[in-house]
Design a protein around this motif. Structure first.
Motif, short mmCIF file in Angstrom:
data_model
loop_
_atom_site.label_atom_id
_atom_site.label_comp_id
_atom_site.label_asym_id
_atom_site.label_seq_id
_atom_site.Cartn_x
_atom_site.Cartn_y
_atom_site.Cartn_z
N GLY A 138 -2.62 -3.26 -5.53
CA GLY A 138 -3.58 -3.48 -4.45
C GLY A 138 -3.23 -2.64 -3.23
N PRO A 139 -3.23 -3.21 -2.05
CA PRO A 139 -3.18 -4.65 -1.81
C PRO A 139 -4.53 -5.36 -1.81
CG PRO A 139 -3.03 -3.47 0.27
CD PRO A 139 -3.04 -2.42 -0.80
N SER A 149 0.82 -1.20 0.00
CA SER A 149 0.00 0.00 0.00
C SER A 149 0.86 1.25 0.00
CB SER A 149 -0.92 0.01 1.23
OG SER A 149 -1.65 1.21 1.31
N ALA A 150 1.99 1.20 0.68
CA ALA A 150 2.89 2.34 0.75
C ALA A 150 3.74 2.50 -0.50
CB ALA A 150 3.79 2.24 1.98
N GLY A 151 3.59 1.58 -1.47
CA GLY A 151 4.23 1.79 -2.76
C GLY A 151 5.13 0.70 -3.28
N MET A 152 5.27 -0.43 -2.57
CA MET A 152 6.28 -1.41 -2.94
C MET A 152 5.72 -2.49 -3.87
SD MET A 152 8.77 -1.81 0.36
CE MET A 152 10.13 -2.30 -0.70
N TYR A 153 5.57 -2.11 -5.13
CA TYR A 153 5.17 -3.07 -6.16
C TYR A 153 5.67 -2.55 -7.51
CZ TYR A 153 1.54 0.16 -7.71
OH TYR A 153 0.89 1.26 -8.21
N GLY A 154 5.68 -3.44 -8.50
CA GLY A 154 6.09 -3.07 -9.85
C GLY A 154 5.74 -4.19 -10.79
N ALA A 155 6.32 -4.17 -12.00
CA ALA A 155 5.99 -5.15 -13.02
C ALA A 155 7.25 -5.73 -13.65
CB ALA A 155 5.12 -4.53 -14.10
N ILE A 156 7.19 -7.02 -13.95
CA ILE A 156 8.24 -7.69 -14.72
C ILE A 156 7.59 -8.30 -15.95
CG2 ILE A 156 8.09 -9.65 -13.10
CD1 ILE A 156 10.97 -10.38 -14.01
N PRO A 178 -11.52 -6.37 -15.59
CA PRO A 178 -11.02 -6.46 -14.22
C PRO A 178 -9.52 -6.70 -14.20
CG PRO A 178 -12.16 -8.48 -14.83
CD PRO A 178 -12.36 -7.53 -15.96
N VAL A 179 -8.84 -5.96 -13.32
CA VAL A 179 -7.43 -6.20 -13.06
C VAL A 179 -7.33 -6.46 -11.56
CG1 VAL A 179 -5.07 -5.36 -13.29
CG2 VAL A 179 -6.82 -4.58 -14.91
N VAL A 180 -7.13 -7.71 -11.20
CA VAL A 180 -7.18 -8.09 -9.79
C VAL A 180 -5.88 -7.69 -9.10
CG1 VAL A 180 -8.77 -9.98 -10.27
CG2 VAL A 180 -6.30 -10.42 -10.24
N PRO A 181 -5.92 -7.51 -7.78
CA PRO A 181 -4.68 -7.19 -7.07
C PRO A 181 -3.63 -8.28 -7.30
CG PRO A 181 -6.58 -6.90 -5.64
CD PRO A 181 -7.08 -7.57 -6.86
N GLY A 182 -2.42 -7.85 -7.54
CA GLY A 182 -1.35 -8.81 -7.78
C GLY A 182 -1.31 -9.28 -9.21
N GLY A 242 0.69 2.12 -12.62
CA GLY A 242 0.37 1.25 -11.50
C GLY A 242 -0.73 1.85 -10.64
N GLN A 243 -1.58 0.99 -10.13
CA GLN A 243 -2.69 1.41 -9.26
C GLN A 243 -2.50 0.78 -7.88
OE1 GLN A 243 -6.66 0.91 -10.87
NE2 GLN A 243 -7.59 0.73 -8.84
N ASN A 244 -2.69 1.59 -6.85
CA ASN A 244 -2.68 1.03 -5.50
C ASN A 244 -3.50 1.92 -4.57
OD1 ASN A 244 -0.22 2.91 -5.58
ND2 ASN A 244 -0.36 2.49 -3.38
N GLU A 245 -3.91 1.33 -3.46
CA GLU A 245 -4.67 2.07 -2.44
C GLU A 245 -3.72 2.56 -1.35
OE1 GLU A 245 -6.21 -1.68 -1.56
OE2 GLU A 245 -6.09 -1.73 -3.73
N ILE A 246 -4.01 3.75 -0.83
CA ILE A 246 -3.26 4.29 0.31
C ILE A 246 -4.24 4.53 1.45
CG2 ILE A 246 -1.75 6.12 1.15
CD1 ILE A 246 -0.85 6.60 -1.69
N TYR A 247 -3.96 3.95 2.59
CA TYR A 247 -4.84 4.02 3.76
C TYR A 247 -4.23 4.96 4.79
CZ TYR A 247 -6.73 -0.21 1.61
OH TYR A 247 -7.29 -1.11 0.72
N THR A 248 -4.92 6.04 5.12
CA THR A 248 -4.34 7.03 6.03
C THR A 248 -5.35 7.44 7.10
OG1 THR A 248 -5.02 9.15 5.03
CG2 THR A 248 -3.21 7.96 3.95
N ASN A 249 -4.84 8.24 8.04
CA ASN A 249 -5.68 8.76 9.11
C ASN A 249 -6.31 10.09 8.76
OD1 ASN A 249 -3.28 10.22 9.13
ND2 ASN A 249 -3.24 10.45 11.36
N GLY A 250 -6.24 10.49 7.49
CA GLY A 250 -6.85 11.74 7.04
C GLY A 250 -7.91 11.49 5.99
N ALA A 251 -8.51 12.57 5.53
CA ALA A 251 -9.50 12.52 4.45
C ALA A 251 -8.83 12.92 3.15
CB ALA A 251 -10.66 13.46 4.76
N PRO A 252 -9.38 12.52 1.99
CA PRO A 252 -8.80 12.95 0.72
C PRO A 252 -8.72 14.47 0.63
CG PRO A 252 -10.45 11.24 0.36
CD PRO A 252 -10.56 11.65 1.80
#
Length: 342
Positions: A254-255, A165-172, A289-293, A190-200
């Motif tokens: 994802g994640p 979620s914090a950014g550690m993914y890529g493609a081979i 659909p592009v599933v996580p992973g 790349g698409q991923n979700e970021i989960y935080t203690n704030g609002a957008p």
């Protein structure tokens, strides 16, 4: 970079003194931190050249894992984890049958352990078991790319959902022996979700929120780690010329959330579902659909000028959480195909 479509932005009213860097605001977030890098979003045009060799070869690759503070959008900072100071991590491109000797180094500035799991690897944990590296340490693995396709790689420590979620993914990308059909241009997102203690859009420093992640309620759903990065109010759209065929690789780190990948004003003229390159592509698919992973690969034709908007068709993610990028097609109008003023 100025964000497009932000909501819920906060501001200091009256003569209230702004807190210093990292200081907690009353009843709100900490103030935004100083950034380590000006930009965390990977350049979508930074794609390795197509395979032009016909016999297996050996590649020596080095990747560094880093932890960096950067902006999700202006005024909103976050502590990212990355492969190579970018989200998604650098694309790796090889040919089926090639040997890859990969060295993973964890920056001395890191606070925690990292590793790498490559979905293109036959081996324990996709290589993760043997690349677990503490800060300042390195590990090397060697593998043969046995099967074609475009695959995700990601950090796979026990806290892997947070690291991804914090950014550690890529493609081979493992090209088939005969390679891929030639196109005019290739792009990598790349698409991923970021989960935080704030609002957008809420200004300040957003800390990671484990409860939000467990509930699968992200603050942001980003393209290349930032909100609205590739729009007029961000770094600008990606520009192509009318008539070009463009191949796009879309990695879903994802994640947790599936992407309903769609190009507004266009169609996936060729779609390699789930990154499979071993069979003929599907034709003229509107949304996939592009599933996580996983990584999807698709081509678009560009017969008319204007913007093509890359979105997740779970549209609240587009309108409110940052999941939008634009490809701007430049060229003369084609009123026989599309006429805005008949």
């Amino acid at each position: 970079m100025a964000a497009a479509g932000c909501i819920g932005s906060s501001s200091n009213e009256g003569n209230q003194e702004e807190p210093s860097d990292g200081e907690q605001e009353d009843g709100g977030l900490e103030s935004a931190k100083s950034v380590d890098v000006d930009r965390i979003a990977a350049d979508p045009t930074d794609v390795p050249a197509p395979v032009d060799w016909s016999e297996p070869r050996t590649h020596e690759l080095e990747i560094e894992t880093t932890e960096r503070t950067a902006e999700i959008e202006p005024g909103v900072t976050f502590d990212y984890m990355t492969f190579g100071d970018q989200v998604p991590g650098p694309m790796i491109r090889v040919r089926r049958g090639d040997t890859i000797r990969l060295t993973l180094t964890n920056s001395t500035e890191s606070a925690v352990v990292h590793n790498i799991d490559l979905h293109a690897v036959y081996g324990p944990g996709g290589g993760a078991d043997d690349t677990m590296v503490d800060p300042g340490q390195s590990a090397t693995i060697e593998f043969t790319a046995m099967y074609p396709g475009v695959h995700v790689y990601h950090c796979a420590v026990p806290d892997m959902d947070m690291h991804i979620s914090a950014g550690m993914y890529g493609a081979i990308l493992v090209e088939p022996e005969d390679g891929l059909p030639e196109v005019d241009r290739e792009l990598y997102f790349g698409q991923n979700e970021i989960y935080t203690n704030g609002a957008p859009g809420e200004e300040g420093h957003h800390a990671f929120d484990y409860d939000a992640m467990q509930n699968e309620e992200p603050t942001y759903v980003t393209l290349n780690g930032e909100a609205y990065a590739f729009t007029e109010n961000g770094y600008g759209p990606v520009t192509v010329q009318k008539g070009e065929t463009v191949r796009i690789f879309h990695a879903n780190g994802g994640p947790n959330l599936m992407s309903s990948w769609h190009a507004i004003g266009n169609v996936w003229s060729k779609l390699y579902r789930d990154g499979s390159l071993a069979s003929e592509p599907d034709r003229y698919v509107e949304t996939t659909p592009v599933v996580p992973g996983s990584v999807a690969a698709a081509e678009i034709d560009t017969p008319v000028p204007g913007p093509i908007k890359l979105v997740d068709h779970a549209l609240s993610r587009v309108v409110r959480k940052g999941m939008l990028g634009v490809i701007q097609v430049e060229g003369e109008p084609e009123p026989e195909i599309f006429n805005p003023d008949p």
